[in-house]
Design a protein around this motif. Structure first.
Motif, PDB file in Angstrom:
ATOM      1  N   ASN A 203      16.750 -52.515  72.936  1.00  0.00           N
ATOM      2  CA  ASN A 203      17.655 -53.393  72.202  1.00  0.00           C
ATOM      3  C   ASN A 203      19.109 -53.110  72.590  1.00  0.00           C
ATOM      4  OD1 ASN A 203      18.432 -55.180  69.877  1.00  0.00           O
ATOM      5  ND2 ASN A 203      19.289 -53.257  69.131  1.00  0.00           N
ATOM      6  N   TYR A 204      19.404 -51.819  72.789  1.00  0.00           N
ATOM      7  CA  TYR A 204      20.763 -51.425  73.189  1.00  0.00           C
ATOM      8  C   TYR A 204      21.101 -51.917  74.590  1.00  0.00           C
ATOM      9  CZ  TYR A 204      24.842 -48.459  73.920  1.00  0.00           C
ATOM     10  OH  TYR A 204      26.105 -48.006  74.174  1.00  0.00           O
ATOM     11  N   LEU A 205      20.071 -51.928  75.452  1.00  0.00           N
ATOM     12  CA  LEU A 205      20.310 -52.163  76.880  1.00  0.00           C
ATOM     13  C   LEU A 205      20.100 -53.611  77.319  1.00  0.00           C
ATOM     14  CD1 LEU A 205      18.703 -48.962  78.473  1.00  0.00           C
ATOM     15  CD2 LEU A 205      21.123 -49.553  78.382  1.00  0.00           C
ATOM     16  N   VAL A 211      23.675 -60.188  71.192  1.00  0.00           N
ATOM     17  CA  VAL A 211      24.890 -60.083  70.372  1.00  0.00           C
ATOM     18  C   VAL A 211      25.307 -61.414  69.723  1.00  0.00           C
ATOM     19  CG1 VAL A 211      27.364 -59.530  70.422  1.00  0.00           C
ATOM     20  CG2 VAL A 211      25.711 -57.965  71.459  1.00  0.00           C
ATOM     21  N   PRO A 212      25.372 -62.538  70.477  1.00  0.00           N
ATOM     22  CA  PRO A 212      25.808 -63.783  69.826  1.00  0.00           C
ATOM     23  C   PRO A 212      24.834 -64.281  68.759  1.00  0.00           C
ATOM     24  CG  PRO A 212      25.635 -64.053  72.223  1.00  0.00           C
ATOM     25  CD  PRO A 212      25.076 -62.716  71.894  1.00  0.00           C
ATOM     26  N   HIS A 213      23.569 -63.885  68.882  1.00  0.00           N
ATOM     27  CA  HIS A 213      22.553 -64.367  67.947  1.00  0.00           C
ATOM     28  C   HIS A 213      22.445 -63.497  66.704  1.00  0.00           C
ATOM     29  CE1 HIS A 213      21.374 -66.963  71.240  1.00  0.00           C
ATOM     30  NE2 HIS A 213      21.380 -65.882  72.020  1.00  0.00           N
ATOM     31  N   LEU A 214      22.561 -62.168  66.930  1.00  0.00           N
ATOM     32  CA  LEU A 214      22.265 -61.228  65.844  1.00  0.00           C
ATOM     33  C   LEU A 214      23.520 -60.660  65.197  1.00  0.00           C
ATOM     34  CD1 LEU A 214      19.465 -60.363  64.918  1.00  0.00           C
ATOM     35  CD2 LEU A 214      19.687 -58.310  66.335  1.00  0.00           C
ATOM     36  N   HIS A 215      24.590 -60.510  65.973  1.00  0.00           N
ATOM     37  CA  HIS A 215      25.803 -59.844  65.465  1.00  0.00           C
ATOM     38  C   HIS A 215      26.980 -60.812  65.507  1.00  0.00           C
ATOM     39  CE1 HIS A 215      23.441 -56.239  65.830  1.00  0.00           C
ATOM     40  NE2 HIS A 215      23.497 -56.201  67.138  1.00  0.00           N
ATOM     41  N   LYS A 216      27.057 -61.705  64.533  1.00  0.00           N
ATOM     42  CA  LYS A 216      28.126 -62.718  64.544  1.00  0.00           C
ATOM     43  C   LYS A 216      29.510 -62.062  64.451  1.00  0.00           C
ATOM     44  CE  LYS A 216      25.241 -66.296  64.238  1.00  0.00           C
ATOM     45  NZ  LYS A 216      24.680 -66.719  65.517  1.00  0.00           N
ATOM     46  N   GLY A 217      29.647 -61.041  63.596  1.00  0.00           N
ATOM     47  CA  GLY A 217      30.946 -60.379  63.426  1.00  0.00           C
ATOM     48  C   GLY A 217      31.391 -59.705  64.706  1.00  0.00           C
ATOM     49  N   LEU A 218      30.510 -58.904  65.284  1.00  0.00           N
ATOM     50  CA  LEU A 218      30.828 -58.178  66.516  1.00  0.00           C
ATOM     51  C   LEU A 218      31.079 -59.157  67.655  1.00  0.00           C
ATOM     52  CD1 LEU A 218      31.037 -55.477  68.018  1.00  0.00           C
ATOM     53  CD2 LEU A 218      28.562 -55.571  68.384  1.00  0.00           C
ATOM     54  N   VAL A 316      31.520 -51.056  59.157  1.00  0.00           N
ATOM     55  CA  VAL A 316      31.274 -52.116  60.158  1.00  0.00           C
ATOM     56  C   VAL A 316      30.122 -51.695  61.073  1.00  0.00           C
ATOM     57  CG1 VAL A 316      32.230 -53.274  62.203  1.00  0.00           C
ATOM     58  CG2 VAL A 316      33.592 -53.111  60.105  1.00  0.00           C
ATOM     59  N   GLY A 317      30.155 -50.424  61.526  1.00  0.00           N
ATOM     60  CA  GLY A 317      29.073 -49.903  62.374  1.00  0.00           C
ATOM     61  C   GLY A 317      27.737 -49.954  61.645  1.00  0.00           C
ATOM     62  N   ASN A 318      27.773 -49.612  60.382  1.00  0.00           N
ATOM     63  CA  ASN A 318      26.576 -49.601  59.549  1.00  0.00           C
ATOM     64  C   ASN A 318      25.986 -51.016  59.412  1.00  0.00           C
ATOM     65  OD1 ASN A 318      24.835 -48.042  57.955  1.00  0.00           O
ATOM     66  ND2 ASN A 318      25.825 -48.771  56.092  1.00  0.00           N
ATOM     67  N   ARG A 319      26.867 -51.991  59.305  1.00  0.00           N
ATOM     68  CA  ARG A 319      26.406 -53.374  59.159  1.00  0.00           C
ATOM     69  C   ARG A 319      25.741 -53.853  60.453  1.00  0.00           C
ATOM     70  NH1 ARG A 319      31.182 -56.664  57.642  1.00  0.00           N
ATOM     71  NH2 ARG A 319      31.197 -57.363  59.802  1.00  0.00           N
ATOM     72  N   VAL A 320      26.363 -53.547  61.588  1.00  0.00           N
ATOM     73  CA  VAL A 320      25.782 -53.942  62.885  1.00  0.00           C
ATOM     74  C   VAL A 320      24.416 -53.285  63.042  1.00  0.00           C
ATOM     75  CG1 VAL A 320      26.041 -53.810  65.400  1.00  0.00           C
ATOM     76  CG2 VAL A 320      28.036 -54.290  63.966  1.00  0.00           C
ATOM     77  N   GLN A 321      24.355 -52.010  62.666  1.00  0.00           N
ATOM     78  CA  GLN A 321      23.102 -51.269  62.777  1.00  0.00           C
ATOM     79  C   GLN A 321      22.015 -51.905  61.904  1.00  0.00           C
ATOM     80  OE1 GLN A 321      22.037 -49.310  64.749  1.00  0.00           O
ATOM     81  NE2 GLN A 321      20.396 -48.158  63.823  1.00  0.00           N
ATOM     82  N   GLY A 322      22.415 -52.313  60.707  1.00  0.00           N
ATOM     83  CA  GLY A 322      21.476 -52.979  59.791  1.00  0.00           C
ATOM     84  C   GLY A 322      20.902 -54.232  60.426  1.00  0.00           C
ATOM     85  N   GLU A 323      21.743 -54.960  61.157  1.00  0.00           N
ATOM     86  CA  GLU A 323      21.284 -56.189  61.830  1.00  0.00           C
ATOM     87  C   GLU A 323      20.268 -55.854  62.921  1.00  0.00           C
ATOM     88  OE1 GLU A 323      25.577 -58.443  61.049  1.00  0.00           O
ATOM     89  OE2 GLU A 323      25.159 -57.559  63.006  1.00  0.00           O
ATOM     90  N   ASP A 324      20.450 -54.704  63.569  1.00  0.00           N
ATOM     91  CA  ASP A 324      19.525 -54.301  64.634  1.00  0.00           C
ATOM     92  C   ASP A 324      18.188 -53.789  64.091  1.00  0.00           C
ATOM     93  OD1 ASP A 324      20.835 -54.808  67.094  1.00  0.00           O
ATOM     94  OD2 ASP A 324      22.186 -53.132  66.723  1.00  0.00           O
TER      95      ASP A 324
END
Ligand code: FES
Ligand SMILES: [Fe+2]
Length: 380
Positions: A203-205, A211-218, A316-324
């Motif tokens: 998922n990281y790689l 990113v555009p689909h799962l992490h709208k904020g980022l 913010v990091g925690n929220r992105v992680q939650g999305e993943d």
């Protein structure tokens, strides 16, 4: 139908070019024999992050942890030298150090009181008079290789492994200009995820594909079209120019600078940098179906006046992680489905995943036949 481990391993062609390649087969994410091979051939033989240098600055500072189930301790000696040992008493195998970190002048086993120096040598043995053919010098704590890079402490359970510098290869040169060692540790988060550790790494790689689909904020602070992917040695660097005015206020306020830098070092370490900010993600396999990911957050200013800002940044990091997390657990379920065998890779986006799968396949295939021997080696 039963498949031998060799048959399972042969299900991946590590010579295929990216444009023709498949992912590693679904069975590699769910077969516990692959998990055991990884424990022996990957995690017991690669340099693994175990501490921050700031935790081990003064003589007597120690950190204890586990690596592939092995209890280990890293300690700064009176001579200022950093050493690592198996945290296993030579008497009856109790853990000599039971705290996760701290300061000590001597390492005293809580079971029967044997004492070890900070250099691992056996110093004190209560009530052992009359024991024959026992050499104190042969009964120190068993040593492990340890080394540091930037602000990180690594160990390697393989006495014959290459040096940390060779292992990291080009990563050393690539990370140096970012000055990550000038940042200070602020806080950690730990996530227990119901997926194989490789699902998290995949998922990281994926080169920002999700990113555009799962992490709208980022996504709103990254120039997604200019996202670059660079493979070298055992690392992949994914990088993107930043755009100043993202739609999400918290993300825009806490993810700044010219570029975002996302480094992955084989097999399980990620280092993410923005201006004045770094987080590391260390992925620990728990079993074939579960992993734990430890996030450490660092900032350029960790003084009291910046506490609120830093906390918002961690959130913010925690929220992105939650999305993943949710998607990783979904993928693990999908990998078990009879409908799925392996997937194709985007040439534009997923070169990092391809590198990961090839490095892993090389390590697993090179030594699969030696599994029995490896088991013997790992048990010392
Ligand atoms: S097990 Fe450590 S002193 Fe006995
Ligand atoms: Fe993500």
């Amino acid at each position: 139908m039963y498949s031998s481990i060799e048959q399972v391993l042969s299900g991946y062609d590590d010579r295929a070019r990216l444009s023709e390649a498949f992912t590693i087969p679904a069975s590699w994410y769910v077969d516990s024999r692959i998990g055991e091979l990884e424990r022996l051939n990957v995690f017991s033989r690669t340099w693994q992050l175990v501490a921050r240098t700031s935790q081990l600055q003064n003589p007597g500072d120690f950190v204890s942890t586990r690596l592939t189930g092995e209890p280990i301790i890293v300690v700064r000696g009176d001579d200022a030298k950093l050493r690592a040992f198996y945290n296993v008493c030579r008497h009856h195998a109790a853990a000599v150090v039971t705290q996760p970190c701290g300061q000590a002048t001597i390492l005293r086993c809580p079971y029967h009181g044997w004492k070890y120096g900070l250099d691992g040598s056996l110093k004190g043995i209560p009530e052992f008079e009359g024991v024959e053919n026992f050499k104190r010098a042969d009964n120190g704590l068993a040593p492990i290789r340890v080394d540091t890079w930037e602000c990180f402490v690594f160990v390697n359970l393989d006495p014959n492994a290459c040096s940390l510098t060779s292992f990291l290869g080009g990563l050393v040169r690539r990370v140096a200009p970012l000055g990550v060692s000038k940042l200070d540790y602020f806080d950690s988060r730990s996530y227990d995820i119901h997926c194989n550790w490789k699902v998290f790494v995949d998922n990281y790689l994926d080169g920002g594909y999700h990113v555009p689909h799962l992490h709208k904020g980022l996504s709103s602070v990254l120039d997604y079209k200019q996202y670059t992917i660079e493979n070298e040695d055992r690392y992949c660097l994914q990088s993107s120019p930043m755009v100043a005015s993202g739609e999400d206020a918290s993300t825009s306020a806490t993810r700044k600078g010219e570029r975002a830098w996302y480094f992955w070092q084989y097999p399980n370490l990620m280092i993410n940098c923005y201006q004045g900010y770094m987080d590391t993600n260390y992925v620990i396999p728990v079993d074939v179906d579960h992993c734990r990911v430890i996030f450490d957050f660092y900032f350029s200013d960790v003084s009291e006046t910046r506490r609120e800002y830093n906390r918002e940044s961690v959130d913010v990091g925690n929220r992105v992680q939650g999305e993943d997390l949710g998607i990783c657990e979904d993928v693990q379920r999908g990998l078990k489905s009879r409908a799925y065998g392996a997937g194709r890779l985007s040439v534009r986006r997923e070169a990092g995943e391809h590198l990961f799968h090839r490095l892993l396949a090389a390590d697993l295939k090179a030594r699969s036949a030696a599994l029995v021997d490896a088991t013997r080696v790992s048990s010392l």
